[in-house]
Enzyme design. Structure first.
Site, PDB file in Angstrom:
ATOM      1  N   HIS A  30       0.782  -1.090   0.037  1.00  0.00           N
ATOM      2  CA  HIS A  30      -0.124  -0.137  -0.117  1.00  0.00           C
ATOM      3  C   HIS A  30       0.838   1.286   0.039  1.00  0.00           C
ATOM      4  CE1 HIS A  30       0.536   0.865   4.232  1.00  0.00           C
ATOM      5  NE2 HIS A  30       1.034  -0.567   4.358  1.00  0.00           N
ATOM      6  N   ASP A  33       1.474   2.870  -3.474  1.00  0.00           N
ATOM      7  CA  ASP A  33       0.346   3.608  -4.037  1.00  0.00           C
ATOM      8  C   ASP A  33       0.087   4.770  -3.266  1.00  0.00           C
ATOM      9  OD1 ASP A  33      -0.158   1.901  -6.014  1.00  0.00           O
ATOM     10  OD2 ASP A  33      -1.077   0.266  -4.391  1.00  0.00           O
ATOM     11  N   HIS A  34       0.645   5.020  -1.776  1.00  0.00           N
ATOM     12  CA  HIS A  34       0.085   6.069  -1.040  1.00  0.00           C
ATOM     13  C   HIS A  34       1.536   6.727  -0.559  1.00  0.00           C
ATOM     14  CE1 HIS A  34      -1.342   8.012   2.556  1.00  0.00           C
ATOM     15  NE2 HIS A  34      -2.552   8.174   1.928  1.00  0.00           N
ATOM     16  N   PHE A  35       2.255   7.228  -1.264  1.00  0.00           N
ATOM     17  CA  PHE A  35       1.921   7.823  -2.418  1.00  0.00           C
ATOM     18  C   PHE A  35       3.107   7.389  -3.341  1.00  0.00           C
ATOM     19  CE2 PHE A  35      -0.133  10.702   0.467  1.00  0.00           C
ATOM     20  CZ  PHE A  35      -1.292  10.745  -0.209  1.00  0.00           C
ATOM     21  N   VAL A  40       3.906   7.276   2.550  1.00  0.00           N
ATOM     22  CA  VAL A  40       3.582   7.528   3.953  1.00  0.00           C
ATOM     23  C   VAL A  40       2.642   6.612   4.528  1.00  0.00           C
ATOM     24  CG1 VAL A  40       4.184   9.925   3.854  1.00  0.00           C
ATOM     25  CG2 VAL A  40       1.864   9.310   3.367  1.00  0.00           C
TER      26      VAL A  40
END
Lengths: 161, 131
Positions: A30, A33-35, A40
């Site tokens: 994750h 994708d974040h970011f 973070v």
């Protein structure tokens, strides 16, 4: 992906407070994708981490016999971003506990700096006010979960299983 | 605590409701219903009860506000509605609430509409008086 958002308990005082930690690593999908250019830890997953820490604390207080469901996020504030390589520490304290519900207050630390607060309300859903009926088996504290908890148990833990 | 005036109790109740439901001070009037006017859902009631317990240093059991032995009793609840014997039992158990509107269409799932801010203030006041 397994939905457990902390790595271990550091402290567990039954019916009172618990401290859990999570190490944030770039192996977690994750974060990419974040970011993409600035990974973070999502605040929503830190709320989940606190909910799991506090939820297990609340569940243990009734010997895991209740289905403990997160009912309400009373407050969630974060002051700082958490980057990979950091250690998150969730400190949950039971404020009120009744047969039907519990409220907890929580402090979130990143590498020992306090970076947020997450206060929650949990419902023991079989005892709630709506009179609804739920499946008999405990789908919150499942066999799989209880097995994992047993595996973590060490001589210093005071969790009664 | 026992010497608090009704206005003082109202102010503290208002504070708890503003925090629990994220509503404006001015929305919290005596006649406002928790559900229809202030947007409370059943889950908010747990939060509100905890806040009231803390604010007034009292204990509130679920049975005092929602007597399950009445509201889940098949002798009293028929087709999702409370019958007249059930209404009588409910009035006895929750004397601080005004059931006159609920009585016109006593659907169990509408029971939360009975609770106005004034009901909560009355309830807390009688609890403090008994303490």
């Amino acid at each position: 992906m397994r939905w457990i958002w902390f790595d271990r308990f550091e402290e567990f005082q039954p019916g009172r407070m618990a401290v859990a930690v999570k190490n944030v690593t770039l192996a977690e999908d994750h974060l990419h994708d974040h970011f993409p250019d600035f990974p973070v830890m999502p605040a929503s997953l830190m709320i989940e981490g606190m909910a799991q820490t506090a939820g297990i604390l609340v569940g243990e207080a009734r010997n895991f016999s209740e289905k403990v469901i997160l009912a309400k996020i009373k407050r969630a504030v974060f002051h700082e971003a958490v980057r990979p390589g950091s250690k998150i520490r969730y400190e949950a304290t039971i404020e009120q506990l009744t047969d039907s519900a519990a409220s907890t207050v929580g402090r979130v630390f990143c590498d020992e700096r306090e970076i947020g607060q997450v206060d929650l309300v949990f419902s023991h859903i079989d005892q709630n006010m709506s009179g609804l009926r739920f499946p008999e088996e405990n789908f919150v504290f499942t066999e799989e979960f209880m097995g994992l908890l047993r595996g973590y148990r060490s001589a210093s833990d005071r969790v009664a299983l | 605590m026992a010497t608090m005036t009704r206005d003082e109790i109202f102010e503290k109740v208002r504070e708890s409701l503003v925090e629990a439901l994220s509503v404006d001070d001015s929305d919290v009037t005596e006649s406002a219903t928790l559900t229809r006017d202030l947007g409370a859902e059943s889950i908010d009631i747990l939060d509100i009860v905890f806040r009231l317990e803390k604010a007034f240093s009292i204990k509130i059991s679920q049975e005092e506000l929602m007597p399950r032995d009445v509201l889940s009793n098949p002798e009293y609840v028929v087709g999702g509605k409370l019958n007249s014997a059930g209404m009588t039992a409910l009035r006895e158990r929750v004397p601080d609430a005004d059931f006159s509107q609920f009585e016109a269409d006593p659907k169990i799932d509408k029971i939360l509409d009975v609770f106005t801010v004034g009901t909560i203030v009355n309830f807390v006041q009688s609890k403090l008086n008994r303490a």
